[in-house]
Each structure stands twice: as C-alpha cells, then as structure tokens.
Design a protein around this motif. Structure first.
Motif, short mmCIF file in Angstrom:
data_model
loop_
_atom_site.label_atom_id
_atom_site.label_comp_id
_atom_site.label_asym_id
_atom_site.label_seq_id
_atom_site.Cartn_x
_atom_site.Cartn_y
_atom_site.Cartn_z
N GLY A 119 4.57 3.32 8.48
CA GLY A 119 4.84 4.70 8.10
C GLY A 119 3.68 5.62 8.39
N ILE A 120 3.43 6.53 7.50
CA ILE A 120 2.36 7.49 7.77
C ILE A 120 1.00 6.84 7.68
CG2 ILE A 120 3.60 9.59 7.08
CD1 ILE A 120 1.99 9.33 4.42
N PHE A 121 0.92 5.62 7.13
CA PHE A 121 -0.38 4.95 7.03
C PHE A 121 -0.72 4.15 8.28
CE2 PHE A 121 1.11 5.15 2.58
CZ PHE A 121 0.14 6.02 2.09
N ARG A 122 0.24 4.08 9.17
CA ARG A 122 0.09 3.17 10.32
C ARG A 122 -1.22 3.36 11.09
NH1 ARG A 122 3.90 0.15 13.40
NH2 ARG A 122 3.16 -0.15 15.53
N ILE B 4 11.15 -2.03 1.86
CA ILE B 4 11.69 -0.74 1.42
C ILE B 4 10.79 0.40 1.86
CG2 ILE B 4 12.23 0.66 -0.59
CD1 ILE B 4 12.98 -1.94 -2.00
N GLY B 5 11.35 1.32 2.55
CA GLY B 5 10.63 2.53 2.92
C GLY B 5 9.98 2.42 4.29
N ALA B 6 9.71 3.57 4.85
CA ALA B 6 9.13 3.63 6.19
C ALA B 6 7.84 2.84 6.28
CB ALA B 6 8.88 5.09 6.57
N CYS B 7 7.03 2.89 5.23
CA CYS B 7 5.74 2.19 5.26
C CYS B 7 5.95 0.70 5.41
CB CYS B 7 4.96 2.45 3.99
SG CYS B 7 4.50 4.15 3.79
N ALA B 8 6.86 0.15 4.61
CA ALA B 8 7.06 -1.29 4.63
C ALA B 8 7.69 -1.72 5.94
CB ALA B 8 7.93 -1.71 3.46
N THR C 65 0.87 -1.18 0.00
CA THR C 65 0.00 0.00 0.00
C THR C 65 0.89 1.21 0.00
OG1 THR C 65 -1.29 -1.19 1.60
CG2 THR C 65 -2.07 1.00 1.03
N SER C 66 1.69 1.37 -1.02
CA SER C 66 2.63 2.47 -0.96
C SER C 66 2.01 3.71 -1.59
CB SER C 66 3.91 2.11 -1.70
OG SER C 66 3.71 2.22 -3.07
N CYS C 67 2.70 4.85 -1.37
CA CYS C 67 2.22 6.07 -1.99
C CYS C 67 2.82 6.20 -3.37
CB CYS C 67 2.61 7.28 -1.15
SG CYS C 67 4.34 7.71 -1.38
N ASN C 68 3.56 5.16 -3.79
CA ASN C 68 4.26 5.09 -5.07
C ASN C 68 5.57 5.85 -5.07
OD1 ASN C 68 2.34 3.44 -6.06
ND2 ASN C 68 1.98 4.60 -7.93
N GLY C 69 5.89 6.52 -3.97
CA GLY C 69 7.17 7.21 -3.91
C GLY C 69 8.32 6.22 -3.95
N CYS C 70 8.24 5.20 -3.09
CA CYS C 70 9.31 4.22 -3.04
C CYS C 70 9.39 3.44 -4.34
CB CYS C 70 9.09 3.25 -1.88
SG CYS C 70 9.42 3.99 -0.29
N ASP C 71 8.24 3.19 -4.96
CA ASP C 71 8.23 2.41 -6.20
C ASP C 71 8.99 3.14 -7.29
OD1 ASP C 71 6.54 0.62 -4.92
OD2 ASP C 71 4.83 1.93 -5.34
N PRO D 80 15.39 1.79 5.26
CA PRO D 80 14.56 2.91 5.70
C PRO D 80 14.54 4.05 4.70
CG PRO D 80 16.68 2.94 6.81
CD PRO D 80 16.69 1.74 5.90
N GLY D 81 13.69 5.03 4.97
CA GLY D 81 13.63 6.21 4.11
C GLY D 81 12.22 6.47 3.66
N CYS D 82 11.94 7.74 3.41
CA CYS D 82 10.62 8.09 2.89
C CYS D 82 10.83 9.19 1.88
CB CYS D 82 9.67 8.53 4.00
SG CYS D 82 8.06 9.06 3.39
N ALA D 83 11.02 8.92 0.61
CA ALA D 83 11.16 7.58 0.09
C ALA D 83 12.60 7.10 0.24
CB ALA D 83 10.82 7.63 -1.40
N ALA D 84 12.79 5.77 0.17
CA ALA D 84 14.14 5.23 0.25
C ALA D 84 14.90 5.63 -1.00
CB ALA D 84 14.07 3.71 0.35
#
Ligand code: SF4
Lengths: 643, 285, 151
Positions: free
Chosen positions: C90-93, C82-86, C16-22, C113-117
């Motif tokens: 992250g912010i979706f928590r 990858i990323g804070a969400c994963a 469920t990413s914001c597509n930033g990490c993708d 880590p990272g937002c985005a990584a």
C-alpha cells in the motif's frame, strides 16, 4: 512380651555395635545391615500381631526384674539429667532457662520418687493395635531412613567439608532414637515413658546440633528448651499422679481408664505432647531443626519425635473426649493447622514447606485426638500412618534432589520431571499422597469432617472445628500444587542431571513410594487390622462412645478406581502415545528459538516463570506471632478448664 | 440398577447439558450486548471443529495431565449423579482442577503459567466455601450421600440460605465469570491471552471444553441439591435461573484483582457460610 | 461438511497498518455486524485460531512475528490479507524497511482490497476463506509424530 524387648533392644544393640565398628567402611555396612534386620524384625512382629491378636494385652514381668529395671531407669534418668546439664555448657546467657528447666524437672521427679509409698505398677508393657502400627512405622520408616542416611551422609560430607565428621555418633544416635521410640509406644509405666521421652529429646538435640555451626547450636538449644518445657509439664503430671487428688497410679492404662478424673495430669502430659509435636506455641523448634542433615529431618518428621507427641495425644484421647479441655486442645490444633498452612504458602525453601506442612498435619491429628470419638481416632491413626510414609518420602526425596541440583529452593527444582524423571515421579507421588484424593490423607480428612460434625459437647463446636479444617485445606492445596507445577514445568534449556542418586538412596525412595501408593490401595487391611480394633477396644472398655463407624465399601471402591486411573492412564499414555506436533510456547509471536523472545531494543531474553508466594499477602512473622499468642491463650484456658 | 442408568445418563447427557448451558450463556451474553449471538449448539460445533484440527503441544506430557483432568471430572460427576458421596465428589473435582493447572504449568509459557497460578489462587479462594456447603448438607441430613440429600426436609433451602448465597458467590469463580475470570478469559484479547488454555490446541482444547461441560452439569446439580426437597419441577427452574443469574453478573462487572477475590470470597465464606453452619449445628442439636 | 465452517476462530495481527483496517475489522465484532452469529470468535491466540487475518504491510520487525504466529497455528488453517497494505504494501510500499504485501512472508489465501477495507468486504473474505478451509479439512489427515521423550 519378648518381642517387645527385642524391638527395644535391637536398635540399642545396633547403636553399640556401630559405636564399636573398627573402620568407617565396616561401620557403614553395619548400619545398613542392622537397619535391614530392624525392618525385617518389625515386619515379622507386625505380621504376627496382625494375624494373632484382637485386643490390648498387658504384660507383667517377674518382680525381681521389675525392681532391677526400676532402679536401672532411675539411674538412666539421673544420667540423662546429668548429660543434659553437661550439654548446657555452650548455652548463651539468654538460654539460662534450659538448665533451670532441667533442674526443676529433676527436682520434681525427685520429690515424686521420695514419697514414702509409690503406686504399685502391675503391668510394665502393653501391646495394642495402635502401638503395633506405631512400631511398624518406627521400625520400617525409621529403618529405611537409616538406610538412606549412609549414602546421603557420604555425599553430605563431600558437599560440606567444614562440618566435622562425627558420623559414627550420628548413626548411633539415630538408632538410640528408634529404640527410645519403641519404648515410648510400648511401655505402660509412666516413669519409664518419661525416661524414653527425654531420651528422644536428647537424641534430637544431638542430631540437630550435628553441623556444629553457631546456627545449628542455637536451634538445637531451642529444640531442647521447648521440649524441656513439655518435659516439665510431664514431670508435673507424674508428681500429681503420685501426690495429687487425682488417680493414684503410674500406669498408663489406668490413667487413661480413669476417664475425666485424670483430666489434669492428662492435660499436663498433653502439653508435653504439644511441645514434642511442635504445635503452636512451640512450633519454631521444628523449623530450626531444618539445619540438620536431611535424614534427621525425615526422622524427626515422619517416624519419630513429633509422632511421639501425637502418639500420647491419641493415647490420652479417651480422657479428653467430651471435655472443655479437649475442645481447647482441639482449637490449639486447629489454630496450628490453619496458620501453618497459610505460612507454608510463603516458603520457597523446600524443607521449610515440608516442615510447615508437617506442623499443620500434626495440628489436624491433635484436633482428631482432642475430639476423641471412634471416628476421630480412626482418622488420627490413619493420618499418622499416611503422613509418616509420605513425609519420609518427601524429605528423603528433597534431600537427594538437593545433592543433585545443589539447592533446596522450589524454583530450582523446575522441570525435574524432565531432568530426573524417576526422582520427580517419587516426589509427585509423595505430594499427591499428602493432600489429594484418592490417597489416604484425604480419606482421613473426610472422616475427620464427619467426626467433628458429630460432636455434641457444645452447640456448634464441631462445626467450628470442621470450618477450621475447611479453611486450612485451601492453602494446603495451593502450596502443594504450586510446587508440583514447578516440577512438571517444561525446562528452559536447563541441563538434565547426569548422575543419578546413589543406588541405596534410590532403593529406599522407591520402597517408600511403593509404600505410599500401596498403603492407599491396601488401606482396608490397615483399617481392619489396626485402626478399627483399637477404637473397638476402647469402646469395649467403655472409654469412648461406641460407634458403628465404617467407611462404606462403595467409597473404598471409588477411591480404588481413582487410584487405578491415576496409575493406568500414565501407563496407557506411555504405551501408546497419541499424535502430536511439537511447537513452542506462545510468546506473542516474538519467539526466538524456543523460550527466548525478542524484547525491547531487539535484545533476546529468556522467558522465565516463578511460582506465587503471596509474601505481601500473608506475613510469616505476623501470622506466627498471632498464632503463638492465640495458642498460649488457648493453652491457659485448657489448663484452667481441667482444674 | 437406577445408579447405572444415572451413571450412563450423566456420561452421555452430562456434556450435552453442559454444552447447552454454555450455548445459552453465550446467547444470553450476546443479547445483553444487543447482538444476535451464535446458535445454541455453537459450543458443540466448536468442539467438533477442534477435533478436526491438529494438536500442537509444547510438551507431550500436557496431554496426559489433561486426560487426568477429564478422568477426575467425570469421576466427580459420576459420584454425584449416582447419588453417591457429595464430599468425595468434591474431592475428585479438586483433583481434576489441579491436573488442569498442572497441564498449563507444564507448558511453562508465561501466559499459561499466569493462568495456572491464578487458577490455584482461585481454588484456594473457593475451596473452603465448597467444603462448608457440603458440611451444611451433612448437618441437615446427617449424611453426605446425595441420594439422602435429595429427600431432605422441605425447609432445607431456608436452613442453608447463608450457605446458598455463599455458594452462588463462589460459583461465579468456579464458572470463571467476571468479576472473577482471572485465570482464563472468555474473550481472548486481554492481558492473559487465554490464560490457562493458551497453549492447548486441537484435541487438547476439546478435552478442556468437554471437561467444562461436565463441570457445568456438576455445578448445576449442586445448585439443584439446595432445592431438591421441593421436587424437580420447582428445583430445576430455580437452579437454572440462579445459574443464568451468573451470566448477568458476568456482563455487569469488571474483573477484580486476585487479592480482592481471595479476601472477598474468604470473608463471604466466613460471614455467610460459617455463621450459617454454626447456627445450623446449634439448631439441629 | 467440516465443522470448521461453523466455528472459524480468527486471529488478528496488525503487521504495519495505519490502524484503519484494524478499526474496520473490530467493527465486524460489534452488534451491527455481529460476527459471532457465525461462530466466529476473535481468539487472540494462534494456537486456537483457524483463520489468520493480517492488516498492514510486512516490515523487518513484523516479519518474524508473522512467521511465528503462522507456524503456531494448527492445520488446517487459512490466511486472509486485509487492506491495500497487506495486499501489496500500500502506501507504505516505498518505505526502506517494508517488504511489501504479507504474501512475501506467508502464503495468503484470500485478498480483501480496500483502504480501509469495509466490514462487508472483510466478512466476505472470511466467508471465502471458510470454503477453502472446508476443502482443506476434507483433504487433511491428522499429522504428528509420536514421542514422549524429553525435549
Ligand atoms: S490499507 Fe489503508 S486503512 Fe488499511 S492499514 Fe493500509 S493504509 Fe491503513
């Protein structure tokens, strides 16, 4: 000599016995016993011939017997015409041409008979390697089909209670059919040949009309009508032989021996052959014939009827060899081959796929016969054999499958490999036998290519035929593989089929499977025993150019190796299965229990697949119409160039 | 004697050659996209890695079909490289292709099935042209034997020019390159996933890859045959150049639909292959 | 040395990413970073993949898909989040349907880590996963049952 009489009379006697059987159980038993006897006798005959002779042998019979038989066949001819006319009582107004054809045909024969003098007929029968091979096909494959018919028809009537039970006549007709086929391949007397020819037409009519529905009747009449057109051409040839400027004879060997002098009658008889072997423009009768019970289809497609058509084409090949008429005949075959292969891609109904593929293969045989060189005839003869075995197997297999799963749709045969492994294996071998190396059909195709390219009548004509063959091979590949793909697909939780086909059916299928595979393994024996002697004999008579034609042993070796691999790998696999971990098919991760997936709105759906039929790409109707027009044109050219 | 050496050579070096071709292909592609690309032997590493992995199957029978695929592929190559019969080799190649399709069909997953159906469609598209090419060789040499064809007259490449062009056209299909990579894509995130090979993993995928190496070697040998009369020093470079021309085509074209592919390849076969064959037959007589 | 290190094939799943990490992940495949140098291919098919790269947090919809993909990957395999969400959601928590990081559902080997990584971080994560894979390949015995019965 007497063995020929035995072969012709045995099925005839069997059919009389069957007709007189006291009750259904005894009848069924008798049909089976007589069929087994027929198979045994044919095998003995074939083995005897295989060891015994090298050349064509012609037989004469005592004069009194000949006169008596002549009278008898005239009588049979008249009865036949009468029966056919009687059968026309249920025709529709637009089928008026059928009685007209019968009457014209009889009239023509009458004129030919009424002539003051007749050509002397010296030899009434002959045996040559090709006719022995044909007899083997008719006896063994035909006998197996008759065996299969008994349990099959029992099921058939259980599945279709509305069809009136006329099984006694059914079995009798099949046996008479076989008897007439033996007559066709052994008789040297063209009149008698014609009588046998028309008996097969009559039998096929009766068998196609068996379900007694409106559709079956119409299709039976169509078959009758188309074959009578061929019969008319045949009768015209007889008239020409009696009164025309060509060879004055009634003997087949003389006709063939006359070479290009006999072109016109040969072309006329070839028209009859084309009609019988369902080439364009006559193809539709064979498709209509699909309404009949499966043993009938198997019989028409593999060992009888259509094979009679290509049999005379191959017999007449020396006449066509190197003529323009022959080229047009070859083009008719080629057109049929390509178009019906394309149309077969469209078909979902298993029997229709088989039917179109039969017509296509017969087209290929017709092409080979028209080319008529030693190589081409070799290919044609082996094609006849391999096709007969594989097609009988496929038809009977599809029939058994239909009774088990209640459908002849290819899509419904999905995952048969898991649901009824033995039946699927048999079907697969039949299909592989139809189009793939290392099976015999491919070897014949290979030789056809060589034979076509070696033609030298017109520049490029051989190349043209070869290209036609190349183009037909593509769709052939497609529709068989698609079907195989459906058979091997892993089941979508389809139930396995609890009951096996009846024992007798399984036995017949098993034997046919073994024959299909064996005929490839043992094909050098067949080649040396039948195909080569025949072409050598023709070359010896100076009818076709001699050609040192031999499949190199290396090729045979490679083929055998491949065949070995094809059987040994599965065996090895079965004996020592490798390590696996079972998993589900990839469904984008949305799997729910195996083949279902969570679709939109969280609904569970089953993932299903279907084959490609390219309906929008090839149009059956349009292709067939084009084919009919094209073939008619070629036919006119063929007739014209023979004058 | 010679034949045995050739057979052994093909068995051992055939896949190596094929792997190298695949490696160069990938590197060339990378360079065309301004990337550095993987090492040359990357395809070999891939297969060795696949052999280390578990094999997941949907149905155990898929392994059987894949073994048959490899068996017939090697058979086709052996016939070709030992100087045997070209047409026979082609038939064996066809059988092997069909077993690959059966393997994919047997998993019955939508992506494999789509790939297999399209692969069959492609086979239907290229089969006539391959046959015509074999026939062309027969007409110029009066034999299907490869050992005879390699000693053809020096103008063979000119005699077979139309057929050569047609062959190059279907070679694109056979190598599964764009615009004809309908049945399996090299880049696995398209609508097909990985088409034919979607449901093969581990050893099975390695089998498919090895099969494709053999296929590469076989196809290169076909190309070589056209120029064989000019001697290996000329023929091999030309064959290689033509082979890698396909990479260029791959990178400059978008994928076509199956119906376009079918029509296009049949028209090419008809116009180039058949015309050439008819003219050749006329010329040879 | 295991050849897994030389040809790691990846599967990328956006839970469920914001597509930033993708976007950052895909950037790794571009000419600037050119992951194929190391034999890395984005396969898009779990059955071919060795490393599962997951971006975004896990929610009710993506949970089963993630499980399925993971199970359809043959051993030996590794998972990189990858990323804070994963990593944690992250912010979706706080969202009502979110379970949190993907380690709630499948075992994770490397956390990036990272937002985005950043692409460099992602590449670093994959390289660390390679070392793990190498060790696993050495310890790994081919498994499997023997059966050719119909399913
Ligand atoms: S970590 Fe940041 S960039 Fe990555 S998916 Fe979550 S919100 Fe988007």
């Amino acid at each position: 000599m007497w063995s020929i009489a035995l072969l012709i009379l045995l099925p005839l006697a069997a059919s009389i016995a069957v007709l007189r059987a006291p009750d259904p159980q005894t009848r069924d038993l008798w049909v089976q016993r007589w069929s087994i006897a027929l198979i045994a006798v044919t095998l003995l005959f074939g083995a005897g011939c295989w060891m015994g002779f090298t050349d064509q042998t012609l037989y004469a019979i005592p004069h009194w017997l000949q006169t008596a038989l002549d009278g008898f066949f005239d009588l049979v001819g008249l009865i036949l015409a009468g029966t056919l006319l009687y059968l026309c009582r249920r025709i529709k107004w637009n089928e008026w041409y059928i009685p007209a054809l019968i009457l014209t045909q009889t009239g023509i024969l009458f004129v030919a008979e009424a002539a003051a003098t007749h050509p002397q007929v010296e030899h009434l029968f002959y045996v040559d390697p090709f006719s022995v091979l044909m007899a083997l096909i008719i006896g063994v494959v035909g006998g197996l089909i008759a065996l299969h018919a008994v349990p099959y028809m029992r099921d058939y009537h259980r599945h279709a209670p509305e069809v009136p039970d006329r099984r006694t006549g059914f079995y009798a007709a099949i046996l008479v059919f076989l008897s007439a086929m033996f007559g066709v391949v052994f008789t040297n007397h063209i009149h008698w040949l014609f009588v046998f020819w028309e008996i097969t037409t009559l039998c096929s009519f009766w068998l196609i009309a068996y379900p007694n529905t409106e559709e079956a009747l119409r299709n039976a009449y169509r078959a009758l009508g188309y074959n009578l057109i061929g019969g008319l051409a045949f009768a015209a040839a007889i008239l020409w032989l009696a009164a025309g400027s060509g060879p004055y004879t009634r003997e087949l060997d003389r006709l063939v021996g006359a070479g290009q002098l006999a072109l016109l009658p040969a072309v006329l008889i070839a028209v009859a052959g084309l009609a019988k072997s369902a080439q364009l423009p006559f193809s539709s009768w064979l498709l209509g014939a699909m309404v009949a019970p499966t043993p009938v289809s198997a019989l028409l497609h593999s060992s009888t009827m259509v094979k009679a058509g290509v049999f005379v084409l191959v017999k007449l090949a020396p006449v066509f060899q190197g003529t323009l008429a022959g080229l047009f005949l070859g083009l008719i075959g080629g057109l049929t081959f390509v178009l019906t292969s394309l149309v077969a891609v469209n078909q979902r109904n298993a029997k229709r796929v088989l039917a179109y593929s039969t017509i296509a293969n017969l087209g290929l045989i017709a092409m080979c016969a028209a080319v008529g060189t030693a190589e081409a005839l070799w290919a044609a003869i082996l094609l006849i054999l391999f096709h007969a075995l594989a097609k009988a197997l496929l038809f009977l297999g599809v029939g058994s499958a239909e009774h088990l799963i209640g459908s002849r749709d290819i899509e419904d045969m999905e995952s048969l490999v898991y649901r009824r492994p033995e039946l699927a294996a048999m079907l697969l071998i039949g299909m592989l036998g139809m189009f793939l190396a290392p099976f015999g059909m491919l070897l014949s195709k290979y030789t056809s290519f060589q034979a076509f390219l070696a033609m030298d009548l017109l520049p490029g004509e051989g190349a043209l035929l070869a290209v036609i063959l190349a183009f037909g091979s593509g769709p052939t590949l497609f529709f068989w593989s698609k079907w195989m793909g459906r058979l091997v697909a892993r089941p979508h939780r389809l139930p396995s089929i609890p009951n096996a086909p009846p024992r007798a059916e399984q036995l017949v299928l098993g034997v046919l499977t073994a024959l299909t595979a064996l005929s490839c393994a043992l094909f050098p024996l067949i080649e040396l025993g039948f195909a080569m002697p025949y072409t050598q004999q023709l070359a010896g008579l100076g009818l076709i150019p001699a050609h040192a034609m031999a499949i190199p042993w290396e090729t045979v070796g490679i083929m055998s190796l491949m065949l070995g691999g094809l059987f040994i790998l599965p065996l090895a696999f079965w004996l020592k299965p490798p390590l696996y971990i079972e998993s589900d098919p990839y469904l984008s991760g949305a799997n729910v229990e195996g083949e279902s997936y969570r679709g939109a709105m969280g609904a569970e759906r089953l993932a299903t697949n279907q084959g490609y039929y390219l309906i929008g790409f090839f149009d059956e109707r349009r292709l067939m119409q084009t084919g009919i027009i094209g073939a008619l044109g070629l036919g006119v050219l063929m007739l014209g160039s023979s004058l | 004697m010679n034949a045995w050496v050739a057979a052994l050579g093909f068995l051992v070096f055939g896949p190596l050659l094929g792997a190298l071709l695949a490696g160069i292909d990938r590197r060339l592609t990378a360079r065309l996209q301004a990337r550095q690309g993987p090492p040359l032997l990357q395809p070999v590493y891939d297969v060795l890695k696949l052999l280390e992995k578990d094999t997941l199957v949907v149905t155990p029978l898929q392994g059987l079909y894949l073994w048959l695929f490899l068996f017939f592929m090697i058979g086709a190559g052996l016939i070709l490289f030992t100087g045997g019969d070209l047409l026979l080799s082609l038939f064996a190649l066809t059988v092997s292709g069909i077993f690959l399709c059966l393997a994919a069909e047997s998993t019955n997953s939508p992506y494999s099935h789509l790939g297999a159906s399209r692969e069959l469609m492609l086979m239907m598209a290229y089969e006539p042209m391959l046959l015509v090419a074999a026939l062309g060789f027969y007409l110029t040499n009066d034999s299907f034997r490869v050992s005879v064809i390699t000693e053809a007259a020096p103008w063979q490449p000119l005699q077979l020019l139309g057929i050569l062009v047609g062959f190059l056209f279907v070679l694109t299909i056979k190598l599964r390159k764009s615009p004809f990579d309908l049945s399996t894509s090299h880049h696995g995130h398209q609508e097909l996933v990985k088409g034919l090979t979607t449901d093969f993993s581990g050893h099975h995928l390695a089998l498919v890859e090895i099969g494709h190496w053999y296929e590469n070697a076989i196809l290169l040998a076909w190309l070589y045959l056209f120029f064989a009369p000019w001697g290996p020093w000329l023929a091999i470079p030309i064959a290689l150049i033509l082979f890698f021309l396909e990479v260029l085509v791959d990178n400059t074209h978008a994928r076509l639909t199956w119906s376009h592919t079918l029509k296009a390849s049949w028209w090419v076969t008809l116009l180039l292959g058949t015309t050439n064959l008819l003219l050749l037959a006329w010329w040879v007589r | 040395m295991s050849f897994l290190k030389r040809s790691p094939w990846i599967l990328h799943y956006a839970a469920t990413s914001c597509n930033g990490c993708d976007i950052e992940l895909l950037a790794c495949l571009t000419p600037i970073y050119d992951l194929e140098r190391f034999g890395i291919i984005n396969t898009g098919n779990p059955k071919h993949a060795d490393i599962l790269l997951v971006t975004g947090s896990v929610n009710e919809e993506s949970r089963r898909v993630l499980e399925n993909l993971y199970h359809q990957m043959p051993e030996p395999k590794a998972v990189v989040a990858i990323g804070a969400c994963a990593l944690s959601g992250g912010i979706f928590r706080p969202a009502y349907n979110v379970y949190g990081g993907i380690d709630q559902v499948i075992p994770v080997d490397v956390y990036v880590p990272g937002c985005a990584a950043r692409p460099e971080a992602i590449i670093d994560g994959v390289v660390q996963a390679l070392a793990l894979l190498d060790a696993r390949a050495k310890a790994h015995k081919r498994r499997g049952q023997v059966s050719i019965e119909s399913p």
